[in-house]
Design an enzyme around this catalytic site. Structure first.
Site, short mmCIF file in Angstrom:
data_model
loop_
_atom_site.label_atom_id
_atom_site.label_comp_id
_atom_site.label_asym_id
_atom_site.label_seq_id
_atom_site.Cartn_x
_atom_site.Cartn_y
_atom_site.Cartn_z
N LYS A 138 52.24 65.81 45.99
CA LYS A 138 53.40 64.95 45.08
C LYS A 138 52.59 63.61 44.63
O LYS A 138 51.89 63.21 45.50
CB LYS A 138 54.51 64.74 46.12
N ASP A 178 59.28 65.14 37.87
CA ASP A 178 60.26 64.96 39.10
C ASP A 178 61.11 63.55 38.43
O ASP A 178 61.22 63.62 37.03
CB ASP A 178 59.60 64.46 40.25
P1 NAP Z 1 65.77 63.14 36.63
O1 NAP Z 1 65.99 64.12 35.40
O2 NAP Z 1 65.38 62.08 36.71
O3 NAP Z 1 67.69 63.16 37.07
C1 NAP Z 1 67.92 62.46 38.36
C2 NAP Z 1 69.15 62.18 38.49
O4 NAP Z 1 69.52 61.65 39.43
C3 NAP Z 1 69.92 61.26 37.20
O5 NAP Z 1 71.22 61.66 36.83
C4 NAP Z 1 69.98 59.76 38.08
O6 NAP Z 1 70.59 58.82 37.64
C5 NAP Z 1 70.23 60.37 39.30
N1 NAP Z 1 69.69 59.57 40.39
C6 NAP Z 1 68.62 59.14 40.73
N2 NAP Z 1 68.18 58.51 41.90
C7 NAP Z 1 69.53 58.20 42.56
C8 NAP Z 1 69.94 57.50 43.40
N3 NAP Z 1 69.37 56.77 44.22
N4 NAP Z 1 71.28 57.74 43.55
C9 NAP Z 1 72.36 58.24 42.80
N5 NAP Z 1 71.76 59.11 41.81
C10 NAP Z 1 70.38 59.00 41.55
O7 NAP Z 1 65.27 64.02 37.96
P2 NAP Z 1 65.33 65.72 37.99
O8 NAP Z 1 64.15 66.15 38.07
O9 NAP Z 1 66.76 66.33 37.97
O10 NAP Z 1 65.38 65.49 39.83
C11 NAP Z 1 66.47 65.51 40.55
C12 NAP Z 1 66.36 66.06 42.15
O11 NAP Z 1 65.63 67.15 42.11
C13 NAP Z 1 65.28 65.17 42.63
O12 NAP Z 1 65.50 65.07 43.98
C14 NAP Z 1 63.87 66.18 42.38
O13 NAP Z 1 62.90 65.90 43.64
C15 NAP Z 1 64.35 67.40 42.62
N6 NAP Z 1 63.64 68.42 41.97
C16 NAP Z 1 63.43 68.35 40.70
C17 NAP Z 1 62.90 69.48 40.07
C18 NAP Z 1 62.37 69.58 38.71
O14 NAP Z 1 61.79 70.63 38.17
N7 NAP Z 1 62.75 68.48 37.86
C19 NAP Z 1 62.40 70.46 40.97
C20 NAP Z 1 62.78 70.91 42.11
C21 NAP Z 1 63.53 69.65 42.92
P3 NAP Z 1 70.20 57.83 36.59
O15 NAP Z 1 70.01 58.38 35.54
O16 NAP Z 1 70.93 56.61 36.81
O17 NAP Z 1 68.62 57.34 37.18
#
Ligand code: NAP
Length: 457
Positions: A138, A178
């Site tokens: 990561k 991520d």
């Molecule tokens: P993303 O597109 O950047 O979206 C993140 C979302 O979560 C946004 O709505 C953001 O709001 C919100 N957020 C971030 N930090 C926050 C906090 N401290 N409190 C409340 N809301 C928060 O990211 P993503 O790829 O969807 O990832 C979301 C989660 O899924 C993470 O835990 C990541 O590790 C996990 N994940 C992602 C993938 C992938 O393929 N992308 C795969 C497996 C797991 P704002 O816009 O206001 O920041």
């Protein structure tokens, strides 16, 4: 040969796990998220060490909890006001026993070594669960993309990749996106890697479809979560059709979890960002969410300007007070605590699945399991993203592109298979119905067996 009773083996396994945890705690005293992730695994794997005492002799736990290496570096860049900015970048290459390091890059101001290590540690077992040959890693930086111009984002991504490019490669370490890293950021980083090292399609995943990306990668994590939920529900004679769903976040994972849930007949009534959440009793209009978050990169509260029936509330945790059948935390770590879990249970939640990594506290997870709520842990439920990333690597190696339908069908098979592996392991090791334990044990066994085969190093 000494005869060792089962009870003695259990005691030996317990004391070994406790001793290793003490050591990990001492060595990583200021890394709470990493310790939480290790504890979550250790809480469930005692039966494995009863069946495999040889893992104790070969120090499997001591080795698996210490990353192969941690790379930390300065990222200097110039903002739009011509001021020099400095951020800290990371890449944790945790374990490459079953394949090249694989795991996303996170750009968020909260990023530190503890966060990257917890994510990298979980990634080892998640990747093993997919059945594909990928190890765990990561990366990220404490860079805040919010409020930055497109030019600033580009310069930051280029500066980050200038250093990272020394440590990655298609057969060594293959990062992806991520939080804060989507197609735009991957594009800028890929461009910089190409300038520095030459074109190598397989060095990053989550690329644009026009230059080596896979169809279905954008949707994969969110769709995968719903395919996993579907399997959990089916086993209990339930279905998504007609159910009410609450999703936290409105980023990549949340958006496509909502989309697939809606396609399968569910009504999604709430989603959020880091400022607050919206509740739309008529059902969230996904096009509006996409317009706000993917289009103008705005705030979720703008949704109520277009849909006056919907309500906006400041703060994130209140979203779990909305009654629902299915709750999907898809934002960030530790966003759902024991109070929120209690409210969800009181309001009749039937299933919870972690789209985000470690979004539920250890106590919240225990409460769901004690109350017989179907619970899909992140390692299993959100593995669809990394699985399709591995499919992107396969397509890059073969210089082929599969259709969306081909990728989606493989994703569905992988998610069903992960569910089956987790339930089978849970049954076999005395944890029937506990998918946290089943997923941990299944992923762990795959990696531990390969570590034994490779000898101590
Ligand atoms: P993303 O597109 O950047 O979206 C993140 C979302 O979560 C946004 O709505 C953001 O709001 C919100 N957020 C971030 N930090 C926050 C906090 N401290 N409190 C409340 N809301 C928060 O990211 P993503 O790829 O969807 O990832 C979301 C989660 O899924 C993470 O835990 C990541 O590790 C996990 N994940 C992602 C993938 C992938 O393929 N992308 C795969 C497996 C797991 P704002 O816009 O206001 O920041």
């Amino acid at each position: 040969m000494a005869i060792v009773s089962r009870n003695e083996q259990q005691l030996a396994a317990e004391s070994y796990i406790m001793n290793v945890f003490d050591m990990v705690q001492k060595r990583n005293a200021h890394q709470p998220e990493f310790l939480q992730a290790v504890k979550e695994l250790f809480n469930t794997i005692q039966p494995v060490f009863v069946q495999h005492p040889e893992y104790i002799k070969y120090g499997v736990l001591e080795r698996i909890t210490e990353p192969d290496r941690i790379i930390s570096f300065r990222v200097s860049w110039v903002d739009d006001q011509n001021r020099v900015q400095v951020n800290r970048g990371y890449r944790v290459q945790f374990n490459d026993t079953i394949g090249p390091y694989k795991g996303g890059i996170r750009f968020h101001p909260t990023v530190n070594e503890s966060i990257i290590k917890f994510l990298g540690f979980e990634q080892i077992f998640k990747n093993a669960l997919t059945g594909l040959p990928i190890g765990g890693g990561k990366g990220g930086a404490d860079f805040d993309p919010k409020g930055k111009s497109d030019r600033e984002i580009m310069h930051f991504c280029q500066a980050y990749m200038t250093e990272l490019s020394n440590y990655i490669g298609p057969d060594v370490d293959v990062p992806a996106g991520d939080i804060g890293v989507g197609a735009r950021e991957i594009g800028y980083m890929f461009g910089q890697y190409k300038r520095l090292k030459s074109y190598q399609a397989g060095v990053l995943t989550g690329k644009g479809v026009g230059y080596g990306g896979s169809l279905g990668r954008t949707e994969a994590t969110g769709y995968g979560v719903i395919y996993f939920v579907n399997e959990m529900l089916k086993e209990k004679g339930l279905s998504l059709e007609g159910s009410t769903v609450v999703v936290s976040g409105s980023g990549n994972v949340a958006t496509y979890a909502m989309q697939k849930a809606m396609q399968l007949g569910a009504k999604v009534v709430a989603c959020s960002d880091s400022n607050g959440y919206i509740y739309d009793p008529d059902g969230i209009k996904l096009e509006t969410v996409k317009e706000i978050k993917e289009g103008v990169r705005g705030r979720i509260k703008e949704y109520v300007d277009k849909h006056p029936n919907a309500e906006y509330y400041e703060g994130c945790t209140g979203i779990w007070s909305i009654p629902c059948d299915i709750a999907l935390p898809c934002a960030t770590q530790n966003e759902l605590d024991v109070e929120s879990a209690t409210l969800l249970i009181q309001n009749g939640v039937k299933a919870v699945a972690e789209g985000a990594n470690m979004p539920c506290s250890l106590e919240a997870v225990d409460l769901f399991i004690e109350n017989g709520i179907l619970f899909g842990p992140g390692k299993a439920a959100n593995a669809g993203g990394v699985a399709v990333s591995a499919l992107e690597m396969s397509q890059n190696s073969m210089r082929l592109s599969w259709t969306f339908e081909e990728v989606d069908s493989k994703l569905q098979d992988i998610m069903k298979n992960i569910y089956r592996k987790a339930t089978t392991c849970a049954d076999k090791y005395g944890y029937s119905g506990n998918l946290v334990a089943g997923a941990n044990i299944s992923g762990f066994l795959t990696v531990a067996e390969a570590m034994m085969a490779h000898g101590v190093y």
